[in-house]
Structure formats: C-alpha cells, structure tokens
Scaffold this motif. Structure first.
Motif, PDB file in Angstrom:
ATOM      1  N   SER A 120       0.821  -1.218   0.000  1.00 15.20           N
ATOM      2  CA  SER A 120       0.000   0.000   0.000  1.00 15.20           C
ATOM      3  C   SER A 120       0.855   1.268   0.000  1.00 15.20           C
ATOM      4  O   SER A 120       0.332   2.366   0.153  1.00 15.20           O
ATOM      5  N   GLY A 121       2.179   1.093  -0.117  1.00 15.35           N
ATOM      6  CA  GLY A 121       3.049   2.265  -0.262  1.00 15.35           C
ATOM      7  C   GLY A 121       3.756   2.696   1.010  1.00 15.35           C
ATOM      8  O   GLY A 121       4.494   3.690   1.012  1.00 15.35           O
ATOM      9  N   GLN A 122       3.541   1.948   2.107  1.00 14.27           N
ATOM     10  CA  GLN A 122       4.221   2.284   3.360  1.00 14.27           C
ATOM     11  C   GLN A 122       5.704   1.892   3.288  1.00 14.27           C
ATOM     12  O   GLN A 122       6.034   0.887   2.659  1.00 14.27           O
ATOM     13  N   ARG A 123       6.554   2.669   3.964  1.00 14.27           N
ATOM     14  CA  ARG A 123       7.948   2.234   4.152  1.00 14.27           C
ATOM     15  C   ARG A 123       7.945   1.323   5.378  1.00 14.27           C
ATOM     16  O   ARG A 123       7.651   1.768   6.487  1.00 14.27           O
ATOM     17  N   VAL A 124       8.253   0.060   5.155  1.00 15.73           N
ATOM     18  CA  VAL A 124       8.022  -0.971   6.192  1.00 15.73           C
ATOM     19  C   VAL A 124       9.343  -1.579   6.658  1.00 15.73           C
ATOM     20  O   VAL A 124      10.231  -1.868   5.845  1.00 15.73           O
ATOM     21  N   LEU A 125       9.430  -1.818   7.968  1.00 20.35           N
ATOM     22  CA  LEU A 125      10.529  -2.596   8.533  1.00 20.35           C
ATOM     23  C   LEU A 125       9.921  -3.812   9.226  1.00 20.35           C
ATOM     24  O   LEU A 125       9.042  -3.676  10.080  1.00 20.35           O
ATOM     25  N   LEU A 126      10.377  -5.004   8.844  1.00 23.44           N
ATOM     26  CA  LEU A 126       9.902  -6.250   9.463  1.00 23.44           C
ATOM     27  C   LEU A 126      11.047  -6.839  10.287  1.00 23.44           C
ATOM     28  O   LEU A 126      12.114  -7.141   9.744  1.00 23.44           O
ATOM     29  N   LEU A 127      10.814  -6.978  11.602  1.00 26.61           N
ATOM     30  CA  LEU A 127      11.864  -7.466  12.502  1.00 26.61           C
ATOM     31  C   LEU A 127      11.521  -8.863  13.003  1.00 26.61           C
ATOM     32  O   LEU A 127      10.426  -9.092  13.536  1.00 26.61           O
ATOM     33  N   GLU A 128      12.461  -9.784  12.868  1.00 28.07           N
ATOM     34  CA  GLU A 128      12.248 -11.175  13.298  1.00 28.07           C
ATOM     35  C   GLU A 128      13.404 -11.594  14.209  1.00 28.07           C
ATOM     36  O   GLU A 128      14.559 -11.420  13.853  1.00 28.07           O
ATOM     37  N   GLN A 129      13.048 -12.170  15.364  1.00 29.18           N
ATOM     38  CA  GLN A 129      14.106 -12.531  16.333  1.00 29.18           C
ATOM     39  C   GLN A 129      14.978 -13.695  15.858  1.00 29.18           C
ATOM     40  O   GLN A 129      16.140 -13.784  16.253  1.00 29.18           O
ATOM     41  N   PHE A 130      14.413 -14.610  15.041  1.00 31.34           N
ATOM     42  CA  PHE A 130      15.203 -15.719  14.492  1.00 31.34           C
ATOM     43  C   PHE A 130      15.332 -15.512  12.985  1.00 31.34           C
ATOM     44  O   PHE A 130      15.142 -14.401  12.498  1.00 31.34           O
ATOM     45  N   GLU A 131      15.608 -16.600  12.236  1.00 32.20           N
ATOM     46  CA  GLU A 131      15.663 -16.450  10.777  1.00 32.20           C
ATOM     47  C   GLU A 131      14.244 -16.579  10.208  1.00 32.20           C
ATOM     48  O   GLU A 131      13.338 -17.070  10.895  1.00 32.20           O
ATOM     49  N   ILE A 132      14.054 -16.145   8.970  1.00 31.22           N
ATOM     50  CA  ILE A 132      12.745 -16.281   8.317  1.00 31.22           C
ATOM     51  C   ILE A 132      12.416 -17.772   8.180  1.00 31.22           C
ATOM     52  O   ILE A 132      13.279 -18.566   7.806  1.00 31.22           O
ATOM     53  N   ASP A 133      11.172 -18.134   8.492  1.00 33.28           N
ATOM     54  CA  ASP A 133      10.692 -19.510   8.380  1.00 33.28           C
ATOM     55  C   ASP A 133      11.442 -20.464   9.327  1.00 33.28           C
ATOM     56  O   ASP A 133      11.683 -21.620   8.995  1.00 33.28           O
TER      57      ASP A 133
END
Ligand SMILES: Cc1cc2nc3c(=O)[nH]c(=O)nc-3n(C[C@H](O)[C@H](O)[C@H](O)COP(=O)(O)OP(=O)(O)OC[C@H]3O[C@@H](n4cnc5c(N)ncnc54)[C@H](O)[C@@H]3O)c2cc1C
Length: 377
Positions: free
Chosen positions: A25-38
């Motif tokens: 939707s056009g937001q500048r997004v930061l996604l934080l994950e404590q471990f690795e993806i998946d």
C-alpha cells in the motif's frame, strides 16, 4: 535513528502478511524477526496447514470467503502454487455438540456440504475405517496451504514492494509515544509512525511491557508424520483433509492431512500441555501414541512407520477466538494473536486488516468480535 512508516514485529504467518500488505500500500516498512525467516520455533513453519469453511462461527466462514481468493491472488503474484484443494471429511459420534453446531452454521451461511453415511465415506475413500453409527459430512473446497512457502512468499513480496526485512533481530523494548513509536533492538533503535505486533507465542511478554496482560497460553502442539503402507493412497488428491470429533476418546479433536511434497501423512491432536516458547522442543511420546492409535483404529495402513514429530506452538486464548486490537492509549500500536491453532488460513486477510488498522484506525472487515473488550458470544 532509521525511520519507517510502519514497523512489524515478528515474521510468522501474520507479520509476514502484514508487512506485505503495508508495503504494497506504499508504506515504508521494517519487518523485525528474532530468528531467521521460516524458523521452526514459532507457529507457522511446516509443509501444510488446513484451510476450510468448516466452522461453527459465521465470522470465520466470512474470513475464509475472503482468504480463499486472496491466496489465489498471492499465488499469481509470486508465481507459485501455495494452496492445493483436497476435499474435507468431518466425522463424529451422533449428536456431538460441536459437529451439530458446525453443520447448522455452515447451512446458515449456505456453504455447500454433503452429508453421507460411513459406508459411502469408505466407498469413496477406502483409506477410512469409520463405524456405522458415526455422522459424516464432506466439504469439497477444503484445501491444504503450503505453510512455509506462504510465509516466504509474503516476505519475498514485501521486500519486492520495498520492505526492509531484518532476521535474527529480537526486539528488546517498545517505546510508544503520541506521534509514533521507537523500537529497540540489540544493535539499533528504529522509529516509525505505527507498529504492528505479531509475536506469536512471545506476545504475552511483549505486550506486558506495554501494560497489556493478554490471556494467552502457549502450548506444545505437535505435528506427527507417518509413512503409510501404501504411500500413494495418502497423497494429496487421493486422500482428503479430515477432522474427527473424538475428544471423548483421545482427549482432543483429531485432525489429519494428506502427504504433500513428501511430508508423509500428518495426524495431530487439537490441543496439548503448556510450553515455554524459549524452552526445549522434545516431541511427546504420548501424543505420537495417540496419533498412532487413532490411525490404527480409523484408517487403513496410514501409520505403518512413524517418520517424524515436531513441536510447534499453539498460542491459546481461553475461548479459542483470536485477539486483534489496538493499544487503548496508542491507537497506532496494533497487536494480534490470531492463533489458538486455527489462524494460518486467514493470515493473508488478517495481515491486510492489521495494515489497514495501523494506517487509518479502520479496517475493511469488522474486527470488533476479536477486540479484547468483545463479550465473544
Ligand atoms: C502444529 C500446528 C498445526 C496448525 N494447523 C493449522 C491449520 O491446519 N490451519 C490453520 O489455519 N492454522 C493452523 N495452525 C495455527 C497457525 O499455524 C497459527 O495460527 C499461525 O501460524 C500463527 O502465526 P503468528 O504469525 O501469529 O505466529 P508465529 O508464526 O509464531 O510468528 C511470530 C513471530 O514473532 C517472532 N517474535 C517473537 N518475539 C519477537 C521479538 N521480541 N522480536 C522479533 N521477533 C519476535 C517469533 O520468532 C515468530 O517468528 C497450526 C499451528 C500449529 C503449531
């Protein structure tokens, strides 16, 4: 301090979908994950999750009506097959309350279903061995989602839409203020106008630091995989998804999924004992034994060899309904625990609703049923 429009904490099914929708939707997004993806320590990893219209509450059927087409749209965007139709069998002893309520709700919502006798079930699916007194219905649109691939697809597309994804980056502190929020990690502090918290089994601790005590209990839900005598008979396309209302016999409802991508047939119990999300994950022999006993009694040759079991988290609410809400003081802080062991199928829709709520305080689907203040009838 690096600045974003929206920060999402937790890259499981919900956070990855929220990051995707916010970025799209056009937001500048930061996604934080404590471990690795998946990674395997949360709720979203694995070969498969069920998607179904089979529910005893209309709100979940309405969410499923949004989720099915949205998974197909995601497949088109990512150019990968994520959802495989399998057919769905539900059976129970006569007059089981949950079974009867499910049938009534599905009829009220005009979801097609077919009531059949156990003999007809065995005729169509000879893999089953269901006693003649049982009640049975089929719901043909029941399908299997390739769970890990769904999470990875949302993350990949979020990045394609400009999101920044940081793995192995646990959030240690959240500092909301009237205008936005600061999010602290070991290496950096980030700021944003809005925050979406989807931390799965770690929600209670994280939300406690914001003064909200969520009634959540993480439990040790276990996936058990078996190699059948004739593996081909239990492949997706040949064998359906099933729900068996046999709480009186096994302590919990039993469920199962066909083998997909070499998984083996999956049999699980819809419930378990509490677990510490940071503790060891040792599969429970008693749960494997129950899955095996179920297979020996109600299926033909499904549980010949135990392949593997994996402990995953169900984050339970007392009534098994989801929690989706905004912080009472900081409406731009949105949080969600859509689990209780049945949230994956809706993660695409819930991700969208979380992104909408964070941006405008409104959502295109009424989520008041899931707010903490809801009386949940
Ligand atoms: C065995 C099993 C079978 C299931 N079967 C079905 C099914 O058939 N159909 C269905 O619809 N649903 C099913 N579910 C439920 C569904 O999988 C969950 O509802 C869903 O995965 C929940 O996703 P989530 O994003 O809330 O949690 P998670 O996937 O756990 O994601 C939360 C993330 O937040 C991260 N995190 C936590 N704290 C922090 C922090 N401080 N900083 C950074 N990151 C943090 C965690 O590491 C984690 O990656 C099943 C669940 C299990 C375990």
């Amino acid at each position: 301090m690096p600045k974003f429009d929206t920060i999402v904490i937790g890259a499981g099914a919900m956070g990855s979908a929220a990051a995707y929708h916010a970025a799209k939707s056009g937001q500048r997004v930061l996604l934080l994950e404590q471990f690795e993806i998946d990674h395997q320590r949360g709720s979203s990893y694995g070969y498969s999750r069920i998607i179904r219209y089979v529910y005893d509450y209309p709100i979940y059927i309405r969410l499923a009506q949004l989720a099915y087409p949205q998974w197909r749209e995601l497949e088109a965007e990512v150019d990968e097959n994520l959802m495989v139709t399998a057919d769905g069998v539900t059976f129970s002893p006569p007059d089981d309350h949950d079974y009867t309520a499910t049938l009534a709700t599905m009829r009220e919502m005009e979801i097609p279903l077919e009531e059949i006798t156990p003999e007809e079930l065995v005729y169509r699916y000879p893999q089953f061995r269901v006693p003649p007194e049982m009640s049975v219905f089929l719901q043909a649109e029941t399908a299997v989602l390739r769970a890990s691939r769904c999470v990875r697809a949302h993350v990949r597309l979020a990045e394609r839409h400009g999101a920044v994804v940081k793995e192995n980056t646990p959030v240690t502190q959240i500092l909301p203020n009237a205008q936005g929020v600061e999010v602290v990690t070991a290496t950096e502090t980030y700021s944003a106008a809005r925050l979406i918290i989807t931390a799965g089994g770690w929600m209670r601790a994280l939300m406690g630091s914001l003064g909200i005590d969520l009634p959540l209990v993480p439990i040790a839900a276990q996936e058990n995989y078996f190699i059948p005598e004739n593996p081909g008979e239990y492949e997706i396309g040949r064998f359906p998804v099933f729900l068996a209302h046999l709480k009186h016999e096994f302590g919990y409802m039993m469920y199962g999924l066909p083998s997909i991508d070499g998984s083996g047939v999956k049999i699980g119990l819809h419930g378990a004992d509490p677990l510490d999300p940071d503790g060891d994950r040792i599969p429970d022999r008693a749960q494997i034994g129950k899955a095996q006993a179920f297979g020996e009694k109600y299926l033909n040759g499904a549980v010949k060899t135990h392949k593997q079991s994996r402990v995953c988290i169900y984050t339970m609410t007392p009534d098994e309904h989801f929690i989706i809400d905004q912080h009472p003081e900081y409406a731009h802080v949105v949080f969600a625990s859509p689990c209780s062991g049945h949230g994956f199928k809706f993660s695409n829709v819930i991700g969208q609703l979380l992104a909408e709520l964070a941006v405008s305080g409104q959502s295109s689907f009424d989520i008041s049923f899931f707010r903490l203040s809801s009386p949940k009838k």
